[in-house]
Scaffold this active site. Structure first.
Site, PDB file in Angstrom:
ATOM      1  CB  CYS A   2      -1.239  -0.325   1.329  1.00  0.00           C
ATOM      2  SG  CYS A   2      -2.059  -1.150   0.945  1.00  0.00           S
ATOM      3  CD1 TRP A  78      -0.034  -6.251  -2.933  1.00  0.00           C
ATOM      4  CD2 TRP A  78      -0.277  -7.435  -0.474  1.00  0.00           C
ATOM      5  NE1 TRP A  78       0.573  -7.630  -2.567  1.00  0.00           N
ATOM      6  CE2 TRP A  78       0.160  -8.067  -1.568  1.00  0.00           C
ATOM      7  CE3 TRP A  78      -1.450  -7.250   0.339  1.00  0.00           C
ATOM      8  CZ2 TRP A  78       0.363  -9.160  -0.414  1.00  0.00           C
ATOM      9  CZ3 TRP A  78      -1.070  -8.099   0.811  1.00  0.00           C
ATOM     10  CH2 TRP A  78      -0.598  -9.109   0.459  1.00  0.00           C
ATOM     11  CD  GLU A 497      17.381 -13.396  -4.932  1.00  0.00           C
ATOM     12  OE1 GLU A 497      16.654 -14.261  -3.931  1.00  0.00           O
ATOM     13  OE2 GLU A 497      17.306 -12.142  -4.942  1.00  0.00           O
ATOM     14  CE  LYS A 501      14.469 -11.967  -7.231  1.00  0.00           C
ATOM     15  NZ  LYS A 501      15.247 -11.493  -6.043  1.00  0.00           N
ATOM     16  CD  GLU A 504      10.715 -12.275  -6.655  1.00  0.00           C
ATOM     17  OE1 GLU A 504      10.052 -11.988  -5.479  1.00  0.00           O
ATOM     18  OE2 GLU A 504      11.642 -12.034  -6.569  1.00  0.00           O
ATOM     19  CG  HIS A 520      18.802 -36.457  -0.241  1.00  0.00           C
ATOM     20  ND1 HIS A 520      18.948 -38.280   0.397  1.00  0.00           N
ATOM     21  CD2 HIS A 520      19.872 -36.381  -0.036  1.00  0.00           C
ATOM     22  CE1 HIS A 520      20.587 -38.549   0.214  1.00  0.00           C
ATOM     23  NE2 HIS A 520      20.743 -37.014  -0.199  1.00  0.00           N
TER      24      HIS A 520
HETATM   25  C1  G6P Z   1       8.964  -8.965  -0.553  1.00  0.00           C
HETATM   26  C2  G6P Z   1      10.130  -8.363  -2.287  1.00  0.00           C
HETATM   27  C3  G6P Z   1      10.681  -9.163  -2.393  1.00  0.00           C
HETATM   28  C4  G6P Z   1      11.432  -8.977  -1.139  1.00  0.00           C
HETATM   29  C5  G6P Z   1      11.421  -9.428   0.420  1.00  0.00           C
HETATM   30  C6  G6P Z   1      11.793  -8.886   1.902  1.00  0.00           C
HETATM   31  O1  G6P Z   1       8.442  -9.789  -0.200  1.00  0.00           O
HETATM   32  O2  G6P Z   1       8.847  -8.903  -3.255  1.00  0.00           O
HETATM   33  O3  G6P Z   1      11.722  -8.888  -3.049  1.00  0.00           O
HETATM   34  O4  G6P Z   1      12.905  -9.603  -1.161  1.00  0.00           O
HETATM   35  O5  G6P Z   1      10.584  -8.579   0.731  1.00  0.00           O
HETATM   36  O6  G6P Z   1      11.810  -7.107   1.809  1.00  0.00           O
HETATM   37  P1  G6P Z   1      12.988  -5.834   2.756  1.00  0.00           P
HETATM   38  O7  G6P Z   1      12.214  -5.160   1.978  1.00  0.00           O
HETATM   39  O8  G6P Z   1      13.036  -6.802   4.042  1.00  0.00           O
HETATM   40  O9  G6P Z   1      14.150  -6.675   1.699  1.00  0.00           O
END
Ligand code: G6P
Length: 624
Positions: A2, A78, A497, A501, A504, A520
């Site tokens: 938001c 959101w 990671e 990526k 998402e 496993h």
């Molecule tokens: C959300 C974002 C991610 C991010 C995570 C943690 O899920 O979409 O890209 O890694 O929050 O956010 P921060 O601001 O704490 O790194």
């Protein structure tokens, strides 16, 4: 999660609010709305489901154009409580239409308050917690008005907001206007960020600096339980309990250009390509290559405590948690200290053991992630020393930690985090080397690490030059619905990671895991033509990774290897190879993650996905 923007001043509010919303859209984008208050005290509200462009269209095609008002507020949502529909979109009003509110956060006791207000005869039109807050403020406002309860110098709206916030449990960043006070904007925060931009006879309030920087560089960061009453020619800040506070006006760190897309098609691509520079900025003033020294001003006062710490707990969510996992390897490898990396969301509720001499490191790009903040508070309550590894200067986590190391990565707008990840890894590398050198690390090893770090920006440029190679490979497989990412040691978090990526932003199902773990269970998933990305750079576990590659090949998987430059051997085992420069093992994640970021980017583009605003996601998750 938001975004709020509000304005009071001499300019026409609407274009400024819409522009601000566009800059905040990455915080949430399922619905949006705007309210302006004209000079006669008439409230005008427009709301729409979808992106800001839909709201703009709704405003432009509405039978009545919005008036030239000088006060107003807007919101991009959101959804938490209530589906993303027009009635649930902000701003919300009380049923008398006196008050309008935009809100970021969650009113946890909204159902109790709703029941109470319903019994008093109020009727609700949405399912949101925010409407309950608007109703409560409106109810208290009318009550105070009836009693003619105006304390000297105070606005009735201010009093009503204060009274309402005393009843509320949960988190909020709010902006409130009232028909009867058409020159007054009241804002308050607890747990959700809110910044006040101070201009000439005008104030722009927003959830983050991106919506403010175009108008002024002077800002006030509100703390939890603080509020401000803003009029074009005056403002005051106080606590919710009405204790006056002298505001501290600070200068914004970043310029407008840093928030702009520039020549790039997407923020994510821009931020991927910004990484060499971001890393340079992150290293600047902290790495003295000639002297072979790391200087971490942000933590220097705590050095003794950090060196003698018995345990480090690294915590974060999403990509920040992955950086924490890299940090876990780094701290044990280089600083020789017991370290664990925990999801903040799990840590906070498990009644964790925090022994004496524990240091908690909260890792967060935004510095506002609710779970990370809660984990930090839990660890602090139990006596831990708290460090922050944060990008956004002045954010809540940055302010609540005892010391910290900022990333200095510049604003990250793309929802999928990229440059924040590599800079988090750089900061954790510097921290581990800094502590290691004060314990067992030789000057030779320290110098090697420093030389290695300093070379990374140029080496990373070589990886970025291969963006088209990665694109060609990705395009061959971007219609496949299941991918695996495998790595060992330092590359296990990188595999996680890479999979995150891809999931998402391209909505392809992907899993990341330690390469050895595949046997496993997940190996059962391997089938003819399934893309499997191996991070197979030269290092202590290279041969083992080659064996894992063989296992996948034997079952028909397509091998995409991320390998060290000049490793001709890897071609015998792989269908496709992306080369990265040869660097020390602890530094390899900084380079090996880049092709994975590019795979995700190119896959999302090829599949026609909205790269910077993936479905259901928000950049900064400020609710649990
Ligand atoms: C959300 C974002 C991610 C991010 C995570 C943690 O899920 O979409 O890209 O890694 O929050 O956010 P921060 O601001 O704490 O790194």
């Amino acid at each position: 999660m938001c975004g709020i923007v509000a304005y009071v001043g001499r300019k026409i509010a609407q274009p400024l609010l819409i522009e601000g919303l566009k800059r905040l859209e990455y915080r949430g984008y399922d619905s949006a709305g705007i309210a302006v208050l004209d000079q006669k005290g008439q409230m005008h509200i427009r709301r729409a489901v979808g992106r800001i462009s839909v709201l703009e269209n709704a405003i432009n095609t509405h039978a009545h154009p919005l008036p030239e008002a000088h006060i107003g507020m807007a919101h991009t949502r959101w959804a938490t409580h209530g589906a993303p529909t027009e009635v649930n979109a902000h701003p919300h009003c009380d049923d008398g239409g006196h008050i309008a509110v935009v809100h970021n956060g969650i009113i946890e006791n909204y159902s109790v308050l709703k029941k109470f207000l319903s019994e008093k005869g109020h009727t609700f039109s949405s399912q949101t917690d925010t409407e309950v807050l608007a109703m409560l403020i409106g109810d208290l406002y009318l009550e105070l008005k009836a009693k003619n309860h105006l304390a000297k110098g105070a606005s009735l709206l201010q009093r009503a907001v204060q009274a309402a916030l005393h009843e509320v449990e949960g988190t909020y960043g709010i902006a409130v206007v009232c028909k009867d006070e058409p020159d007054t904007l009241v804002v308050a925060r607890k747990g959700s960020p809110l910044i006040i931009g101070v201009g000439d006879d005008e104030y722009v309030v927003a959830s983050d600096a991106s919506a403010i920087v175009e108008h002024t560089q002077q800002v006030i960061y509100l703390n939890d339980n603080e509020m401000a009453v803003l009029k074009p020619s005056s403002f005051k800040t106080c606590t919710i309990d009405d204790m006056e506070i002298s505001p501290v006006i600070t200068q914004l760190e970043h310029k407008l250009e840093e928030y702009e897309l520039g020549e790039y098609e997407h923020y994510m691509l821009k931020e991927i390509f910004e990484q060499p520079n971001a890393i340079k900025n992150c290293l600047r003033g902290r790495v003295e290559q000639r002297e072979g020294r790391i200087v971490l001003g942000g933590v220097s006062e705590l050095t003794k405590q950090l060196v003698s710490a018995r345990r480090f707990i690294l915590t974060g969510q999403g990509t920040a948690w992955h950086a924490g996992l890299v940090g876990d390897y780094l701290m044990e490898d280089l600083a020789k200290v017991v370290t664990e990396c925990q999801y903040a969301s799990e840590f906070r509720y498990r009644n964790p053991l925090v022994e004496e001499n524990t240091v908690v490191v909260a890792i967060s790009q935004s510095g506002e992630t609710a779970d990370t903040l809660a984990a930090l508070r839990e660890a602090k309550d139990k006596g831990a020393t708290a460090l922050g590894v944060v990008n956004v200067v002045g954010s809540t986590i940055a302010r609540e930690t005892d010391a910290g190391i900022y990333l200095h990565a510049g604003p990250e707008i793309g929802v999928a985090s990229t440059k924040a990840f590599t800079c988090q890894c750089v900061v954790l590398t510097m921290l581990a080397t800094y502590l290691g050198r004060r314990k067992f690390m030789s000057q030779t090893q320290c110098q090697e690490m420093i030389d290695g770090l300093c070379a990374i920006p140029e080496q990373m440029k070589r990886v970025l030059e291969q963006s088209d190679v990665v694109k060609d490979i990705t395009n061959k497989f971007c219609e496949r619905e299941n991918w695996l990412f495998l790595g060992r040691g330092y590359h296990y978090p990188v595999a996680l990671e890479g999979a995150l990526k891809l999931k998402e932003i391209s909505y392809i199902h992907a899993e990341g895991m330690p390469a050895a773990e595949m046997k496993h269970g997940p190996i059962a998933l391997i089938h003819e033509g399934m893309p499997v990305v191996f991070i197979a750079t030269k290092g202590s576990q290279y041969d083992k990774v080659i064996s894992n590659i063989e296992e996948v090949r034997a079952r028909g998987g397509v091998i995409i290897a991320i390998a060290t430059e000049n490793d001709a051997n890897i071609r015998r085992y792989s269908d496709h190879v992306v080369y990265v420069p040869d660097v020390l093992e602890p530094l390899q994640p900084l380079l090996s993650v880049v092709p994975l970021q590019l795979i995700a980017y190119h896959a999302a583009v090829a599949r026609g996905c909205n790269v910077d605003k993936p479905r259901n996601l928000a950049k900064s998750v400020t609710v649990e």
